[in-house]
Design an enzyme around this catalytic site. Structure first.
Site, short mmCIF file in Angstrom:
data_model
loop_
_atom_site.label_atom_id
_atom_site.label_comp_id
_atom_site.label_asym_id
_atom_site.label_seq_id
_atom_site.Cartn_x
_atom_site.Cartn_y
_atom_site.Cartn_z
N GLY A 36 0.84 -1.21 0.00
CA GLY A 36 0.00 0.00 0.00
C GLY A 36 0.86 1.24 0.00
N PHE A 37 1.80 1.30 0.95
CA PHE A 37 2.73 2.43 1.11
C PHE A 37 1.99 3.75 1.32
CE2 PHE A 37 4.79 -0.66 -1.84
CZ PHE A 37 5.59 -1.25 -0.88
N GLY A 66 0.75 -0.20 13.07
CA GLY A 66 0.15 -1.52 12.95
C GLY A 66 0.65 -2.52 13.98
N LYS A 100 12.57 -11.68 11.64
CA LYS A 100 12.59 -11.96 10.21
C LYS A 100 11.67 -11.01 9.43
CE LYS A 100 12.77 -16.03 7.31
NZ LYS A 100 12.66 -17.50 7.30
N THR A 147 3.38 -6.70 5.48
CA THR A 147 4.29 -6.42 6.58
C THR A 147 4.51 -7.61 7.51
OG1 THR A 147 2.30 -5.56 7.59
CG2 THR A 147 3.83 -3.96 6.70
N LYS A 192 7.42 -0.61 19.25
CA LYS A 192 7.27 0.61 18.46
C LYS A 192 7.35 0.22 16.99
CE LYS A 192 10.40 3.05 20.99
NZ LYS A 192 11.01 4.20 21.69
N ILE A 215 11.04 -6.26 19.24
CA ILE A 215 10.87 -6.79 17.89
C ILE A 215 10.13 -8.13 18.00
CG2 ILE A 215 12.07 -7.58 15.80
CD1 ILE A 215 12.30 -4.51 16.34
N GLY A 261 7.94 0.23 10.15
CA GLY A 261 7.58 0.25 8.71
C GLY A 261 8.11 1.49 8.00
N GLU A 262 8.15 2.59 8.71
CA GLU A 262 8.56 3.83 8.08
C GLU A 262 9.94 4.29 8.54
OE1 GLU A 262 4.75 5.53 9.14
OE2 GLU A 262 4.35 5.83 7.01
MO1 MOS Z 1 1.63 4.81 5.50
S1 MOS Z 1 2.16 6.37 4.30
O1 MOS Z 1 0.73 5.56 6.76
O2 MOS Z 1 0.86 3.63 4.69
#
Ligand code: MOS
Length: 725
Positions: free
Chosen positions: A238-239, A511, A610, A470, A678, A606, A681-682
């Site tokens: 999605g990004f 997420g 993986k 993810t 925490k 974490i 992803g970003e």
């Molecule tokens: Mo992200 S830019 O909140 O999928």
């Protein structure tokens, strides 16, 4: 509760849904078997601004299999915006075909519905539109600067006094950094199968946030939320482009209502340039002042970007500049030019991915001016207080990330001067950057269903959470395994259905923390209730199979909700990281290779090293893409995009990438949430571009302030003053 080391929290297990995916059995939005389905194909405008004066659908309608052509002339009346330039959010309604006005090139102006996909595609080309063209669309950024206005969504910020801060500095800099329009382009095309039946909508839709999609659909059609069901079981990336509900979803629902049949609509790869969001072009002016000893006295970050002419979106590029360093005088400013393009929207690390390129490049430039090591310069300005928010950080291991990264990378071997390290035709440079990303944990619910069979407990977790590639399925299964004390093989995770308990969906790096804590709460609630029923002390360690037996139950269900605590609200909760990279530049051609990258992250607990590693290398690759190639180009006469496929919109491939080391610092941030998680992803994409640009400077002595850094730009760029050729 005993920890099952093999499969519980922290274990590097394979994806629980991996087999389904490789067998083609994981169902994506457009793959659900729905009876009596028909196909919709959107039609795009071919002018940037103006009005449709006539529509001729006759040729299309004559074709075999064509069931309907919908344009503004026969569209159902939808709820449109109540205010001028409303902010685009994840719940925004998406009115479409509501007027003859065309606001950008490629806007959906019609849709053809036919028995087959091919018939719909062909017929869409036969619909004729005549336009009254506005001769002056706003399509050139440079010529439109005077139209810039102050957005209402991200207001300007000031602490201290910038002028005074700059005045007391020994060194100052003032540079502008530019990043281009980029597109998200997840592998899975945006797609939906919608059916309208008895005033109720069911939509199999590729969306990141199920609940917000329900709000968008119900608001647009003015029907109750309870009459909308959204299913988004698997999402192929999605990004950010699937955070909000786009107009193809609305078109499919509208067509289904009209034809009384389920409608499948897929946005083509080409249409994904114009109809599913983008990251906007940003120009970021950075001013920094610092003392000889490296302490920052002033830092300002002024961003100029663009939005559409009908909706506002501002990428908050100044976010990191507000909180990352100990600087008393700080100013963040934004302005936006309304342009005849679609509304841009959040793309992976909106704010940080681009903002960090400006901030961390400028920090490198200042370190060079001060003749200070760039790592030491960051550490010198480290802070345990978020000065922007006026709160302490829940945990901040930035200095540790920097030190450990430097050590692992071999930073002490860095050429101290640009162009100092050469091998044949190669100029070799080392670069680094610091990274931070907000970890916005949110309220999340989950249901657990326990079943006892042959002395074994099987658990099913249900939540409307999504897995956008993810690893949500896997980490939720691991959480249930941990908190129920059963092997992960006995856990089934069912996601992405609005019939399940509500979660915040996948986005903004919230997420993992939200989903896992929600699943934990459900498991704890089940065990708590089973104990309570039998007057067993909550502290007693008793296996869940035994609990069910004592309750004389073969099946038991419970729901639980996790939410941010008061402590969470009192702190700034961020993940932190450090990037190190080595780049080799050919001194004659400007071609360059990324040789090595080391990324250190401090992101709390974490759950699965993986899948976490997968997230980080994905982010690092996307960050490298910002530097190497990613750029959407505008055709200056008509306002279309020139880049319309992967043949011209380039993203890195394996050969472009380096040896990548990812290190996670052992950490559990108990203020962030009970499980100490925490987001990452970003974090992975944040500051990568600056690290590489800084390595390019170290290699060549050329300061590249505009992305992407292509060889033709690099070869003609001047040496920075003070660099010896
Ligand atoms: Mo992200 S830019 O909140 O999928």
């Amino acid at each position: 509760m005993k920890t099952l080391k093999a499969s519980g929290v922290g274990a590097a297990i394979n994806r629980v849904e991996g087999r389904l995916k490789v067998m083609g059995m994981a169902k994506y939005a457009s793959e659900f078997p729905v009876e009596n389905i028909v196909y919709a194909q959107g039609i795009n405008s071919t002018i940037a601004k103006g009005e449709i004066i006539s529509v001729d659908t006759s040729e299309a309608e004559k074709l075999d299999g064509v069931l309907a052509v919908i344009t503004h002339k026969n569209s159902e009346k939808l709820k449109t915006f109540e205010e001028e330039m409303p902010e685009l959010t994840t719940t925004s309604k998406a009115p479409v075909l509501q007027s003859p006005k065309v606001r950008y090139y490629g806007e959906f102006i019609g849709v053809v519905i036919a028995e087959t996909f091919e018939q719909a595609q062909y017929a869409a080309r036969l619909v004729k539109f005549e336009y009254k063209k506005d001769p002056e669309p706003t399509i050139l950024f440079d010529e439109s600067r005077s139209k810039a206005y102050k957005p209402k969504s991200h207001t300007d910020y000031l602490r201290g006094d910038m002028a005074a801060g700059l005045a007391e500095a020994d060194e100052t800099l003032d540079h502008t950094y530019s990043t281009p329009i980029e597109h998200h382009h997840p592998m899975e095309l945006h797609a939906v199968i919608a059916s309208w039946e008895n005033a109720k909508v069911t939509a199999y839709a590729s969306q990141q946030i199920v609940e917000d999609s329900i709000i968008a659909i119900s608001d647009t059609f003015q029907i109750p939320k309870k009459d909308v069901r959204v299913i988004s079981a698997y999402v192929g990336g999605g990004f950010g482009s699937k955070l909000n509900t786009e107009r193809h979803v609305i078109l499919a629902v509208m067509a289904s209502k009209m034809l009384k049949r389920p409608v499948q609509m897929t946005v083509t790869r080409q249409q994904m340039f114009t109809n599913t969001g983008m990251r906007q072009h940003n120009e970021q002016r950075m001013q920094i002042g610092a003392k000889k000893d490296g302490s920052l006295t002033a830092l300002s970050h002024d961003t100029l970007s663009h939005t559409s002419t009908y909706q506002e979106y501002q990428e908050p590029c100044g976010m990191m500049s507000k909180m990352l360093y100990k600087v008393p005088n700080n100013e963040i400013k934004y302005s936006l030019i309304p342009m005849n393009f679609q509304t841009p929207f959040a793309m992976r690390a909106p704010g940080e991915a681009t903002g960090s390129f400006a901030l961390e490049s400028a920090m490198d430039e200042m370190a060079w001016k001060l003749k200070m090591d760039p790592v030491d310069f960051r550490i010198k300005n480290d802070t345990q207080i978020d000065l922007g928010a006026g709160k302490p950080f829940s945990s901040r291991l930035l200095t540790e990330c920097l030190r450990i990264g430097a050590d692992k990378f071999g930073w002490e071997n860095r050429p101290k001067e640009p162009r100092a390290k050469q091998e044949g035709n190669w100029l070799i440079g080392y670069g680094m950057s610091a990274a931070s990303r907000n970890a916005p944990y949110q309220e999340t619910s989950a249901k657990v269903i326990l079943e006892l069979e042959d002395d074994k407990v099987y658990a099913t977790i249900q939540m409307d959470a999504t897995d956008i590639g993810t690893g949500s399925y896997t980490i939720i299964a691991q959480t249930a395994s941990e908190y129920l004390g059963i092997p992960v093989e006995q856990v089934t995770v069912e996601l992405g259905d609005s019939n399940f308990p509500i979660t915040p969906g996948s986005g903004g790096s919230w997420g993992a923390a939200s989903y896992c804590n929600g699943a934990r709460a459900a498991c704890e609630s089940a065990i708590g209730k089973l104990k309570e029923n039998k007057n067993i002390s909550q502290d007693e360690d008793i296996v869940v199979a035994e609990l069910l037996k004592q309750n004389q139950l073969n099946k038991f269900e419970a729901e639980g909700t996790a939410a941010p605590s008061e402590e969470f609200e009192k702190h700034s909760v961020f993940s932190f990281g450090a990037n190190f990279s080595e780049v080799w530049v050919d001194k004659d051609t400007g071609m360059y290779r990324i040789k090595r990258m080391v990324s250190v992250g401090s992101a709390g607990k974490i759950i699965n090293p993986k899948t976490a590693y997968g997230q980080m290398i994905g982010g690092l690759t996307m960050g490298a893409g910002m530097v190497l190639a990613e750029q959407t180009r505008i055709e200056p006469n008509f306002g279309n995009f020139i880049t319309r496929s992967f043949a011209d919109y380039h993203v890195p491939v394996n050969l472009d990438m380096a040896n990548i080391d990812v290190i996670f610092l052992p950490e559990e941030d108990k203020i962030a949430n009970k499980m100490g998680i925490k987001g990452i992803g970003e974090l992975g994409i944040t500051s990568v571009a600056a690290s590489l640009a800084n390595a390019i400077f170290n290699a060549t002595g050329k300061r590249m302030r505009e992305l992407p850094i292509t060889p033709e730009k690099l070869i003609v760029a001047p040496l920075e003053p003070g660099v010896t050729a």
